[in-house]
Design an enzyme around this catalytic site. Structure first.
Site, mmCIF file in Angstrom:
data_model
loop_
_atom_site.group_PDB
_atom_site.id
_atom_site.type_symbol
_atom_site.label_atom_id
_atom_site.label_comp_id
_atom_site.label_asym_id
_atom_site.label_seq_id
_atom_site.Cartn_x
_atom_site.Cartn_y
_atom_site.Cartn_z
ATOM 1 C CB CYS A 25 -1.325 -23.829 -29.397
ATOM 2 S SG CYS A 25 -1.862 -22.886 -27.861
ATOM 3 C CG PHE A 28 -8.179 -7.364 -2.919
ATOM 4 C CD1 PHE A 28 -7.474 -6.373 -3.636
ATOM 5 C CD2 PHE A 28 -8.770 -8.672 -3.612
ATOM 6 C CE1 PHE A 28 -7.148 -7.004 -5.051
ATOM 7 C CE2 PHE A 28 -8.299 -8.989 -4.610
ATOM 8 C CZ PHE A 28 -7.482 -8.187 -5.396
ATOM 9 C CD GLN A 50 -2.332 -13.533 1.127
ATOM 10 O OE1 GLN A 50 -3.410 -14.148 0.962
ATOM 11 N NE2 GLN A 50 -1.940 -12.817 2.104
ATOM 12 C CB CYS A 75 -0.440 -20.012 -23.922
ATOM 13 S SG CYS A 75 -1.529 -20.879 -25.035
ATOM 14 C CG HIS A 134 -3.119 -15.377 -4.557
ATOM 15 N ND1 HIS A 134 -3.412 -14.532 -3.654
ATOM 16 C CD2 HIS A 134 -3.394 -16.420 -4.537
ATOM 17 C CE1 HIS A 134 -4.036 -15.344 -2.651
ATOM 18 N NE2 HIS A 134 -3.989 -16.589 -3.125
ATOM 19 C CB CYS A 141 0.823 -24.863 -25.620
ATOM 20 S SG CYS A 141 1.262 -23.081 -25.977
ATOM 21 C CG ASP A 146 3.021 -6.137 -5.852
ATOM 22 O OD1 ASP A 146 3.886 -6.659 -5.928
ATOM 23 O OD2 ASP A 146 2.264 -5.366 -4.861
ATOM 24 C CG ASN A 153 -1.879 -6.316 9.226
ATOM 25 O OD1 ASN A 153 -1.570 -6.474 8.091
ATOM 26 N ND2 ASN A 153 -3.206 -6.111 9.428
ATOM 27 C CB THR A 205 -0.975 -0.014 1.298
ATOM 28 O OG1 THR A 205 -0.339 -0.062 2.341
ATOM 29 C CG2 THR A 205 -2.078 -1.016 1.128
#
Ligand code: NAD
Length: 257
Positions: free
Chosen positions: A161, A35, A105, A133, A125, A136, A108, A224, A28
Site C-alpha cells: 500500500c 531505561f 514489557q 505497515c 510494548h 494496511c 527484545d 528485583n 540486563t
C-alpha cells in the site's frame, strides 16, 4: 537460602498456574541496559525521537533508525544479544506445565529466543524483531525489511500500500497492541499467582496486569534489584539478580510438585 526465598518458593509451589511478568531487569544480564539506570537508553538517545509523531513526519528520523537496526544497534535481530539464565528458567517453568503465560514489557524478543512459543508471550510494548505497515497492517520479520535497506531503500515503505513501515515497538503516542493486551489479560485471569521479574512496576497500563492477579487474591512474588512500586502489595520479595535467583526458584517450584 534466605527466608524470603523459601517463603516465595512455597507460595509459588502452591500455585498451579503462575503468571510471569517481566521488565527490562530480566535482560540486563544479556547486556541490554534498563531505561532508568546511569547507562540507560535515555542517556544515549533523545526520547523525543521515539514519538510516533516524529517518526511519521520526519524522513531523517526513519532513515537514521533503519541505519541503527542495520548496524545491529537497538538489540534487534542483527545484534549479538542472547537470552540469559533467567529467560531459560522461564522456559523451564513453562515446560513444567506451571505457567499461565509470560507477559513482558520488553521489546527484545529474548523470551522467544530462549524457547518460549510466540503464543505463550504477551508483548505489551511490541517486538523490535517484527515490523508492520502503519497503513494496511502487513507484517514482516525485521530481518526481511533490513534486506530491503541493504539493497538501498533507506526509508522502506510497504510494497502493498506504500504506507510507512516501522518495528512493532510501541512508541510514545501509540496505543498498546490490542491483541497482546487481551492475551495478557487472559494469562492474568488464568493465574493463581504472579512472579514479577526485573520491573519497577511503574509503567502503566502494563503494571496493571500483575495487579489484576493480586486483586483476585493471588500472591505476588517480586524478584528485583532495588525497590519497586509494587513492594507493598507483594507477598514475598527477593532482592537479587534475575539470572541468579530464577533458576533456583524454578527448580524449587518444579521439584516440590
Ligand atoms: P525499569 O527500567 O523501570 O526497571 C527495571 C528494574 O529491574 C529496576 O528496578 C532495576 O534495578 C532492575 N534490575 C536491573 N537488572 C536486574 C537484574 N539483573 N535482576 C533483577 N532486577 C534487575 O524497567 P521496566 O519496569 O521494564 O520499565 C521500563 C520500560 O522500558 C518498559 O516499558 C520496557 O518496555 C522498556 N525497556 C525494555 C527493554 C528491553 O526490551 N530489554 C530495555 C529497557 C527498557
Amino acid at each position: 537460602m534466605t527466608d524470603a526465598f523459601d517463603h516465595a518458593a512455597r507460595l509459588l509451589a502452591d500455585a498451579p498456574r503462575i503468571l510471569v511478568f517481566t521488565g527490562a531487569g530480566i535482560s540486563t544480564e544479556s547486556g541490554i541496559p534498563d531505561f532508568r539506570g546511569p547507562d540507560g537508553l535515555w542517556t544515549k538517545v533523545d526520547p523525543d525521537d521515539f514519538t510516533i509523531q516524529r517518526y511519521r513526519a520526519n524522513r531523517e528520523v526513519r532513515v537514521a533508525r533503519w541505519k541503527m537496526h542495520q548496524q545491529g544497534a537497538l538489540w534487534g535481530a542483527r545484534s549479538s544479544v542472547r537470552p540469559n539464565r533467567a529467560h531459560e528458567a522461564v522456559v523451564e517453568l513453562w515446560r513444567g506445565g506451571r505457567m499461565s503465560g509470560c507477559v513482558t514489557q520488553n521489546i527484545d524478543g529474548l523470551h522467544q529466543a530462549a524457547g518460549l512459543p510466540d503464543d505463550q508471550v504477551a508483548e505489551l510494548h511490541g517486538n523490535i524483531r517484527k515490523v508492520h505497515c502503519l497503513g494496511c497492517g502487513a507484517r514482516w520479520e525485521t530481518e526481511e525489511v533490513l534486506r530491503w535497506v541493504d539493497a538501498g531503500e533507506e526509508d522502506p515503505s510497504c510494497p502493498h500500500c506504500g504506507g510507512l513501515v516501522k518495528t512493532t515497538t510501541v512508541m510514545f503516542g501509540e496505543y498498546l497492541p490490542l491483541d497482546q493486551v487481551q492475551r495478557a489479560e487472559r494469562f492474568a485471569a488464568e493465574a493463581d499467582a504472579v512472579l514479577v521479574v526485573g520491573s519497577t512496576l511503574s509503567v502503566y497500563p502494563a503494571a496493571q496486569i500483575p495487579l489484576d492477579v493480586v486483586r483476585r487474591g493471588g500472591p505476588m512474588v517480586i524478584v528485583n534489584l532495588g525497590p519497586t512500586d509494587g513492594d507493598r502489595l507483594a507477598a514475598a520479595r527477593i532482592e537479587g539478580k534475575a539470572g541468579d535467583v530464577l533458576p533456583r526458584l524454578v527448580d524449587a517450584i518444579l521439584s516440590s510438585s
